[in-house]
Design a protein around this motif. Structure first.
Motif: not given
Ligand code: 1EE
Ligand code: MN
Ligand code: MN
Ligand code: MN
Length: 305
Positions: A230-249
């Motif tokens: 749910a978080l932006d991949p800039s915060v939580s990149p280590a995940t299986g289905t990252p999607v740009a434009g997510g929640l900030t920390y």
């Protein structure tokens, strides 16, 4: 807060190895000590052991269905026990198919639940609408009464009964839905705050309207199912289905602080942390630390000190 932690090192709801190690990375980052440090009473129930399921051939589109069904049957029992011991339950994944067992076990101990699903994805594909056959994209379809007729007989799922009404589900963070999921959300009228609403309203209004919706009739215990993607991949990149434009920390932390303040949080899932998928050690740390901080927010940590 009295907290019971259960680790579910499980990855067969999807295809990318490593997510089964998310729980231990979250523990290694000091979750138990940090919860105790903010005044929680914490009992760590350890990790579930998932036996190998041989010859787990696909059923229709569904991949490794027998392993997923069995793992969730075990998890449901463990969550029910943790709840009967009087704790708020923290389930550490593992992939999001584990919400099947976590919510089932929670519902067995509390007859009616509100489910807050924080995720880039709706995870509400049925076995017939899923584009991938990965059950981590389907858990809600097995849990919602109104979709029961869409679920066929699946080996190792006979223990499972739906336990949540569509009106008691709220989504925050959606930004990558499949066509079948979009149709289901509209048809069932499920309350959803996509990233468009987060941008339009701001997270404070989203949480206000989420709580208004959840508490519109009777106040029910809350099950928070938090997919780290749910978080932006800039915060939580280590995940299986990252999607740009997510929640900030900060938006993620605001959600957990606000849910904590309701005093109704009864169980929380923290899923889809995959340590194999960080390109660097820092990417893994950023993802794991966000998961830890979100959980600390669930149990009373506030940024004002
Ligand atoms: N909706 C997806 C992703 C599920 C993610 C599960 B999680 O727990 O992480 O929320 C499929 C996503 N979609 C498939 C087609 C692609 O072109 C775009 C992504 C599915 O496999 O059902
Ligand atoms: Mn997701
Ligand atoms: Mn998910
Ligand atoms: Mn995922």
């Amino acid at each position: 807060h009295s907290v019971g932690i259960i680790g579910a090192p499980f990855s067969k709801g999807q295809q990318r190895d490593g997510v089964q190690r998310g729980a231990d990375h979250i523990r290694a980052a000091g979750l138990v000590q940090k919860l105790k440090g903010q005044g929680c009473v914490v009992k760590d129930y350890g990790n579930l052991t998932f036996e190998d399921v041989p010859k787990d051939e696909p059923v229709g589109m569904l991949k490794t269905p027998r392993a997923v069904g069995r793992a969730n049957e075990l998890l449901a029992g463990a969550v029910q026990k943790i709840k009967s011991d009087g704790n708020t339950c923290v389930m550490l994944g593992g992939d999001h198919s584990l919400a099947i067992g976590s919510i089932s076990g929670h519902a067995a101990s509390r007859n009616e639940l509100s489910v807050l699903w924080v995720d880039a994805h709706a995870d509400i594909n049925t076995p017939l609408t899923t584009p991938t056959g990965n059950i981590h994209g389907q858990p809600l379809s097995y849990l919602i009464y109104e979709l029961h007729s869409k679920i066929p007989i699946i080996p190792n799922f006979s223990w499972l009964k739906p336990c949540v009404a569509a009106k008691d589900v709220v989504f925050i963070g959606l930004r990558d839905l499949d066509p079948g999921e979009h149709y289901i959300l509209k048809h069932l009228g499920i309350k959803a705050f996509s990233m468009t609403e987060v941008d339009r309203l701001g997270i404070a209004k989203v949480m206000e309207q989420t709580c208004d919706h959840m508490f519109s009739k009777v106040k029910k215990p809350i099950h928070l199912s938090f997919d780290i993607d749910a978080l932006d991949p800039s915060v939580s990149p280590a995940t299986g289905t990252p999607v740009a434009g997510g929640l900030t920390y900060r938006e993620g932390i605001y959600i957990t602080e606000h849910i904590c303040q309701t005093g109704l949080l009864s169980a929380v899932d923290m899923v889809e942390v995959n340590p194999n998928l960080g390109k660097t050690e820092d990417e893994i740390k950023s993802t794991v630390n966000a998961a830890v901080d979100l959980l600390l927010g669930c149990f009373g940590r506030v940024r004002e000190g």
